[in-house]
Design an enzyme around this catalytic site. Sequence first.
Site, PDB file in Angstrom:
ATOM      1  CE  LYS A  78      -3.996   1.909   2.522  1.00  0.00           C
ATOM      2  NZ  LYS A  78      -4.905   1.705   3.671  1.00  0.00           N
ATOM      3  CB  SER A 153      -8.334   3.375   2.553  1.00  0.00           C
ATOM      4  OG  SER A 153      -7.481   2.819   3.543  1.00  0.00           O
ATOM      5  CB  SER A 177      -8.478   0.485   5.417  1.00  0.00           C
ATOM      6  OG  SER A 177      -9.270   1.624   5.251  1.00  0.00           O
TER       7      SER A 177
HETATM    8  N1  GLN Z   1     -13.491   3.467   5.828  1.00  0.00           N
HETATM    9  C1  GLN Z   1     -12.903   3.941   7.046  1.00  0.00           C
HETATM   10  C2  GLN Z   1     -12.665   5.418   6.966  1.00  0.00           C
HETATM   11  O1  GLN Z   1     -12.901   5.973   5.940  1.00  0.00           O
HETATM   12  C3  GLN Z   1     -11.675   3.176   7.361  1.00  0.00           C
HETATM   13  C4  GLN Z   1     -10.428   3.725   6.810  1.00  0.00           C
HETATM   14  C5  GLN Z   1      -9.214   2.946   7.172  1.00  0.00           C
HETATM   15  O2  GLN Z   1      -9.301   1.891   7.819  1.00  0.00           O
HETATM   16  N2  GLN Z   1      -8.066   3.453   6.800  1.00  0.00           N
HETATM   17  O3  GLN Z   1     -12.256   6.020   7.911  1.00  0.00           O
END
Ligand code: GLN
Length: 474
Positions: A78, A153, A177
């Site tokens: 990532k 994400s 995420s």
């Molecule tokens: N979807 C969640 C957010 O937008 C989780 C994001 C993440 O785990 N980085 O905060």
Amino acid sequence: MIDIKNLTIKNAHEDMKSGKYSAVDLANAYIKVVNEKNKEINAYLEVFADIIEQAKEADKRFKDGTATILTGIPFAIKDNILIKGRIATAASKILDNYHATYDATVINKLKKEGVVFIGRTNMDEFAMGGSTENSAFGITKNPFDTSRVAGGSSGGSAAAMAMNGALSALGSDTGGSIRQPASFCGLVGLKPTYGRVSRYGVMAMGSSLDQIGPFAKTVTDAEIIYNVIKGQDIKDSTTINDNTYSIKKISKKPVIGVPRHFLGGDGIKKDVLDNFNESLEKFKKLDYEVIDIALPNIAYSLPAYYVIMPAEVSSNLSRFDSVRFGLHKDGKDGIDDYFLTRGAGFGREARRRILLGTYVLSSGYYDAYYNRANAVRRIITEDFVKAFEKVDIIMTPTAPAPAFKIGEKISDPVAMYLEDIFTVTANLTGMPAMSIPSGVSKVEGKDLPLGLQMTARHGEERVLFSVGKEFLGE
Ligand code: GLN
């Protein structure tokens, strides 16, 4: 021809060890797929130019007998995890041309094993989102249905795996995420216990929530990666050692707890619920006891998360000030530079969260929002600790629905945030949680993967692994 579709880390390792093929052959097989598919899927923001050189180094280790289980294994990383000398953007324009000056601890550990880095993967900007639509560098598509999102994400890492463009991947998980894209892409995704894996060298989103974890095709593979990347790290004072949490002796099979009261809302798709119930039936057939549990305050997880996380985001992103990192725009004075740079560099979602976070941390509101949310966080954690007196593992679906359409939720942030309803709690409590593939939902003629989420006590990843393996028949 290497059958990379059905390959696991374990098999690939045995194959390379026995000389069936080399790390270079394996790398070439993945490069071929990436060249064919990445244009459409957009899983990788960059495919590294030196993959074959890395694979040659791995082959040397197979020859001289120093190869380990991960030597030569193709990894996708990532783009918020630093690899020295390479670009790292967190999918933000503000870091468009930023080169990492050091290795993240997890990267350091993987380098010692001699893995092969295929490239850096797309994501929601600074990991803010659940669909990888908030990237400054285009949307990542779901390989199971390219009209749909790959989740987020860490959508690029998940899609890279699902299109067979990597055999393993790292993501970061602040509120789901890793688990949610794993579930959308038919993979295993693990968020370890908070502090289990060093955050040194991952770009901070919500520092009290963030954890790095693996994407894998099997639970066994996820466990292999986890065992390599975990460990106390002098460079991250929040890391824990193996003895931090006392491990409960489980004499019989782990008992499964289900917060039924939380699964009744209309937000959850019927297919998801049916699949979840089928999974529980399967566990019963495997002789597991499944009981209902109460988590009285779990409904407040999402609101608490969406106060705490933006507060931490606003503070963490203040370092992008036009001077220290990345983009710089010239204005009439220092303050003007700051406004121009941040205005041009951050996308809509990053700006939204910075505003929200700054608001909840401002002097008049700090107690009403941030401190209150932290109190709620503690109460939720206590509920879980109490539930874990009776059960050993708590199960819910990973997400309320399978992968949604690209564009479906992007203009409705609240609808997007509701996607995280089942995942944010493990980040608030710091407990380990894993999503495993549990079946598919047929939508518009396509089989869309579904995920089952399991949460365990602090430090008890091993329970997740043993139960997950039994479910998947590994
Ligand atoms: N979807 C969640 C957010 O937008 C989780 C994001 C993440 O785990 N980085 O905060």
